[in-house]
Design an enzyme around this catalytic site. Structure first.
Site, PDB file in Angstrom:
ATOM      1  N   TYR A 297      -1.035  -0.949  10.368  1.00  0.00           N
ATOM      2  CA  TYR A 297      -1.214  -1.446   8.992  1.00  0.00           C
ATOM      3  C   TYR A 297      -0.066  -0.959   8.117  1.00  0.00           C
ATOM      4  CZ  TYR A 297      -3.360  -1.297   4.253  1.00  0.00           C
ATOM      5  OH  TYR A 297      -3.625  -1.408   2.910  1.00  0.00           O
TER       6      TYR A 297
ATOM      7  N   SER B 289       0.863  -1.192   0.000  1.00  0.00           N
ATOM      8  CA  SER B 289       0.000   0.000   0.000  1.00  0.00           C
ATOM      9  C   SER B 289       0.892   1.233   0.000  1.00  0.00           C
ATOM     10  CB  SER B 289      -0.871   0.016   1.261  1.00  0.00           C
ATOM     11  OG  SER B 289      -1.466   1.302   1.430  1.00  0.00           O
TER      12      SER B 289
HETATM   13  N1  NAP Z   1      -8.975  -0.812  -0.908  1.00  0.00           N
HETATM   14  C1  NAP Z   1      -8.020   0.114  -0.885  1.00  0.00           C
HETATM   15  O1  NAP Z   1      -8.290   1.326  -1.001  1.00  0.00           O
HETATM   16  C2  NAP Z   1      -6.574  -0.295  -0.749  1.00  0.00           C
HETATM   17  C3  NAP Z   1      -5.581   0.685  -0.753  1.00  0.00           C
HETATM   18  C4  NAP Z   1      -4.236   0.310  -0.660  1.00  0.00           C
HETATM   19  C5  NAP Z   1      -3.901  -1.031  -0.560  1.00  0.00           C
HETATM   20  N2  NAP Z   1      -4.887  -1.964  -0.535  1.00  0.00           N
HETATM   21  C6  NAP Z   1      -4.483  -3.370  -0.430  1.00  0.00           C
HETATM   22  O2  NAP Z   1      -5.017  -4.080  -1.546  1.00  0.00           O
HETATM   23  C7  NAP Z   1      -5.303  -5.425  -1.156  1.00  0.00           C
HETATM   24  C8  NAP Z   1      -6.754  -5.752  -1.516  1.00  0.00           C
HETATM   25  O3  NAP Z   1      -7.602  -4.882  -0.789  1.00  0.00           O
HETATM   26  P1  NAP Z   1      -9.172  -4.741  -1.178  1.00  0.00           P
HETATM   27  O4  NAP Z   1      -9.620  -3.472  -0.503  1.00  0.00           O
HETATM   28  O5  NAP Z   1      -9.344  -4.939  -2.626  1.00  0.00           O
HETATM   29  O6  NAP Z   1      -9.789  -5.990  -0.373  1.00  0.00           O
HETATM   30  P2  NAP Z   1     -11.305  -6.171   0.110  1.00  0.00           P
HETATM   31  O7  NAP Z   1     -12.253  -5.683  -0.920  1.00  0.00           O
HETATM   32  O8  NAP Z   1     -11.406  -5.614   1.512  1.00  0.00           O
HETATM   33  O9  NAP Z   1     -11.417  -7.760   0.191  1.00  0.00           O
HETATM   34  C9  NAP Z   1     -10.720  -8.458   1.188  1.00  0.00           C
HETATM   35  C10 NAP Z   1     -10.524  -9.878   0.699  1.00  0.00           C
HETATM   36  O10 NAP Z   1      -9.711 -10.586   1.653  1.00  0.00           O
HETATM   37  C11 NAP Z   1     -10.426 -11.738   2.113  1.00  0.00           C
HETATM   38  N3  NAP Z   1     -10.014 -11.951   3.498  1.00  0.00           N
HETATM   39  C12 NAP Z   1     -10.111 -11.072   4.517  1.00  0.00           C
HETATM   40  N4  NAP Z   1      -9.635 -11.614   5.653  1.00  0.00           N
HETATM   41  C13 NAP Z   1      -9.222 -12.868   5.323  1.00  0.00           C
HETATM   42  C14 NAP Z   1      -8.631 -13.924   6.063  1.00  0.00           C
HETATM   43  N5  NAP Z   1      -8.385 -13.812   7.385  1.00  0.00           N
HETATM   44  N6  NAP Z   1      -8.319 -15.077   5.418  1.00  0.00           N
HETATM   45  C15 NAP Z   1      -8.582 -15.201   4.091  1.00  0.00           C
HETATM   46  N7  NAP Z   1      -9.125 -14.238   3.341  1.00  0.00           N
HETATM   47  C16 NAP Z   1      -9.455 -13.085   3.949  1.00  0.00           C
HETATM   48  C17 NAP Z   1     -11.906 -11.360   1.936  1.00  0.00           C
HETATM   49  O11 NAP Z   1     -12.779 -12.470   1.873  1.00  0.00           O
HETATM   50  P3  NAP Z   1     -13.496 -13.065   3.203  1.00  0.00           P
HETATM   51  O12 NAP Z   1     -14.051 -11.881   3.950  1.00  0.00           O
HETATM   52  O13 NAP Z   1     -14.542 -14.002   2.701  1.00  0.00           O
HETATM   53  O14 NAP Z   1     -12.424 -13.765   3.955  1.00  0.00           O
HETATM   54  C18 NAP Z   1     -11.820 -10.643   0.583  1.00  0.00           C
HETATM   55  O15 NAP Z   1     -11.703 -11.555  -0.478  1.00  0.00           O
HETATM   56  C19 NAP Z   1      -4.989  -5.518   0.344  1.00  0.00           C
HETATM   57  O16 NAP Z   1      -3.689  -6.033   0.517  1.00  0.00           O
HETATM   58  C20 NAP Z   1      -5.044  -4.064   0.789  1.00  0.00           C
HETATM   59  O17 NAP Z   1      -4.247  -3.833   1.954  1.00  0.00           O
HETATM   60  C21 NAP Z   1      -6.220  -1.642  -0.625  1.00  0.00           C
END
Ligand code: NAP
Length: 262
Positions: A154, A140
């Site tokens: 985080y 991130s």
């Molecule tokens: N969204 C943003 O703005 C943003 C910004 C910077 C970086 N990121 C990074 O990008 C990546 C993806 O983020 P996102 O926002 O696209 O994700 P998201 O929409 O919040 O989805 C989270 C995913 O992780 C799974 N998950 C959560 N806890 C888990 C666990 N304990 N074991 C297995 N699976 C688990 C969830 O499924 P279940 O709930 O069914 O387990 C879901 O598939 C992450 O590494 C995040 O830190 C995101």
């Protein structure tokens, strides 16, 4: 925008993507499928509408969970050519460093660092044996731009993931395995949209004013909008592809210009 997609680019390739049920992970799974890969993913719950992919329901924050995924992936796919760690998220409370307990810190490291470390330890040896493979860790921009009220732990965990990735790249690059980091800024996932709707409802404003309030809290995004999950997936799949065959040991930011310095 529909990105260019060669339906045979990943033909014969086997890809493991963590957290492929929602957000950037789901878009990445979809993009690899469109490029002809065989794909396995895992999350705690399988969504009913996810098709064409091998799936394991597992909590990846434990060593048992990552072991179960590595075993299932090898059993079902036979080998892993590309390992993409998308799993991550910020779970700690707001309120600055003083409210973060031992448990909060451990939870952030267990979600944002250790699953990647553990899966790499289990699945890199088979790549090294073949002399080829690709690893991508999703970090991130917060590793460089932490928000002290709400994401200190985080951001620190993502910094550790990025530094670990650099060390790994130096070690396994000479053995034929490429390692890179993708660092997104704000991604407009379903969870982000739900947050915007909640903020709009609670403030009595519109979704657009709620979005603008979040943009301002981030210090602004020069492109004026968050990235779409499909745009993050496009970068990940490019880095995993043969088109990126000389790209190794780097961090690729996709944030619409959010980081304010060079
Ligand atoms: N969204 C943003 O703005 C943003 C910004 C910077 C970086 N990121 C990074 O990008 C990546 C993806 O983020 P996102 O926002 O696209 O994700 P998201 O929409 O919040 O989805 C989270 C995913 O992780 C799974 N998950 C959560 N806890 C888990 C666990 N304990 N074991 C297995 N699976 C688990 C969830 O499924 P279940 O709930 O069914 O387990 C879901 O598939 C992450 O590494 C995040 O830190 C995101």
């Amino acid at each position: 925008m529909r990105p260019h997609s060669d339906p045979a680019e990943f033909e014969g390739q086997r890809v493991l993507v963590t957290a492929g049920s929602k957000g950037a992970g789901r878009a990445t799974v979809q993009r690899f499928l469109e490029a002809g890969a065989r794909v396995m993913t895992a999350a705690r719950r399988r969504p009913e509408d996810l098709a064409g992919v091998e799936f394991l329901e597992a909590d990846l924050t434990s060593a048992d969970g990552t072991r179960a995924l590595a075993d299932a992936a090898m059993e079902r796919l036979g080998r892993i050519d590309a390992l993409v760690h998308v799993l991550g998220g910020s779970t700690g409370p707001g309120g600055g460093f003083a409210v973060l307990t031992e448990d909060h810190w451990r939870a952030e490291l267990d979600l944002n660092l250790m699953p990647a470390v553990r899966l790499d330890r289990l699945l890199l040896p088979q790549m090294i044996d073949r002399g080829s493979g690709v690893v991508i860790h999703v970090a991130s921009i917060q590793r460089r731009l932490p928000l002290p009220d709400s994401t200190t732990a985080y951001a620190a965990a993502k910094a550790a993931l990025t530094t670990y990735s650099k060390a790994l790249s130096k070690e396994v690059g000479p053995k034929g395995v490429r390692v890179n980091v993708v660092s997104p800024g704000w991604i407009y996932t379903e969870a982000a949209d739900a947050l915007v709707q909640r903020l709009a409802a609670s403030s009595g404003g519109t979704p657009e004013t709620a979005r603008q309030a979040i943009l301002e809290a981030l210090g602004g995004i020069p492109l004026g909008r968050p990235a779409r999950p499909e745009e993050v997936a496009e970068l990940i799949v490019f880095l995993a592809s043969g088109r990126a065959s000389a790209i190794h040991g780097g961090e690729y930011v996709i944030d619409g210009g959010t980081i304010p310095t060079v």
